[in-house]
Design a protein around this motif. Sequence first.
Motif, PDB file in Angstrom:
ATOM      1  N   GLN A 184      17.161   9.958 -16.641  1.00  0.00           N
ATOM      2  CA  GLN A 184      17.413   8.941 -17.655  1.00  0.00           C
ATOM      3  C   GLN A 184      18.494   9.418 -18.602  1.00  0.00           C
ATOM      4  O   GLN A 184      18.617  10.611 -18.871  1.00  0.00           O
ATOM      5  CB  GLN A 184      16.155   8.677 -18.482  1.00  0.00           C
ATOM      6  N   SER A 244      19.658   1.834 -29.443  1.00  0.00           N
ATOM      7  CA  SER A 244      19.399   2.936 -28.528  1.00  0.00           C
ATOM      8  C   SER A 244      19.209   2.331 -27.137  1.00  0.00           C
ATOM      9  O   SER A 244      18.333   1.496 -26.928  1.00  0.00           O
ATOM     10  CB  SER A 244      18.144   3.687 -28.964  1.00  0.00           C
ATOM     11  N   THR A 251      19.849   8.350 -22.486  1.00  0.00           N
ATOM     12  CA  THR A 251      19.649   7.540 -23.683  1.00  0.00           C
ATOM     13  C   THR A 251      20.828   7.777 -24.607  1.00  0.00           C
ATOM     14  O   THR A 251      21.210   8.922 -24.852  1.00  0.00           O
ATOM     15  CB  THR A 251      18.334   7.909 -24.400  1.00  0.00           C
ATOM     16  N   TYR A 272      13.000   7.996 -14.900  1.00  0.00           N
ATOM     17  CA  TYR A 272      12.584   9.375 -15.079  1.00  0.00           C
ATOM     18  C   TYR A 272      12.596  10.065 -13.723  1.00  0.00           C
ATOM     19  O   TYR A 272      12.158   9.473 -12.749  1.00  0.00           O
ATOM     20  CB  TYR A 272      11.188   9.430 -15.705  1.00  0.00           C
ATOM     21  N   MET A 320      18.654   2.952 -23.001  1.00  0.00           N
ATOM     22  CA  MET A 320      18.198   3.883 -21.985  1.00  0.00           C
ATOM     23  C   MET A 320      18.528   3.290 -20.615  1.00  0.00           C
ATOM     24  O   MET A 320      18.237   2.128 -20.344  1.00  0.00           O
ATOM     25  CB  MET A 320      16.701   4.134 -22.088  1.00  0.00           C
TER      26      MET A 320
END
Length: 121
Positions: A100, A91, A102, A97, A93
């Motif tokens: 973002q 995963s 992912t 923020y 990212m």
Amino acid sequence: MTQRANPSIGFSQKDARHLHHPHDDALIVSIRARDYNMHQVLVDNGSSADILYCPAFQQMGIGREQLVPTNAPLIGFGGTRVYPLGVVTLSVMVGDYPQQVTKDVAFLVVDYSSAYNAILE
């Protein structure tokens, strides 16, 4: 928060304020893969695969038993064939923020030296 099916990452004029134009600089970013902050990641649209180099793979503490075997060689590392150790899906990212993204990325793990920790296509 609304999720988009194909989120995109873009760059504005503000992001390019320290570049001399026209430029041919490589795009080097930092990402968060799994729970590991990875720097020196090359974004290469011409690449045919997402690559994770073995030293970064080892620093992440991922066991080799999590690699899915593959026998497809990569060509282009100095014209030689490089056989991946396997494939691992992480995963990843990117961004800060609230902007973002992912996404699960299947990386070919290669035991080859590079100035980068990974290559994202």
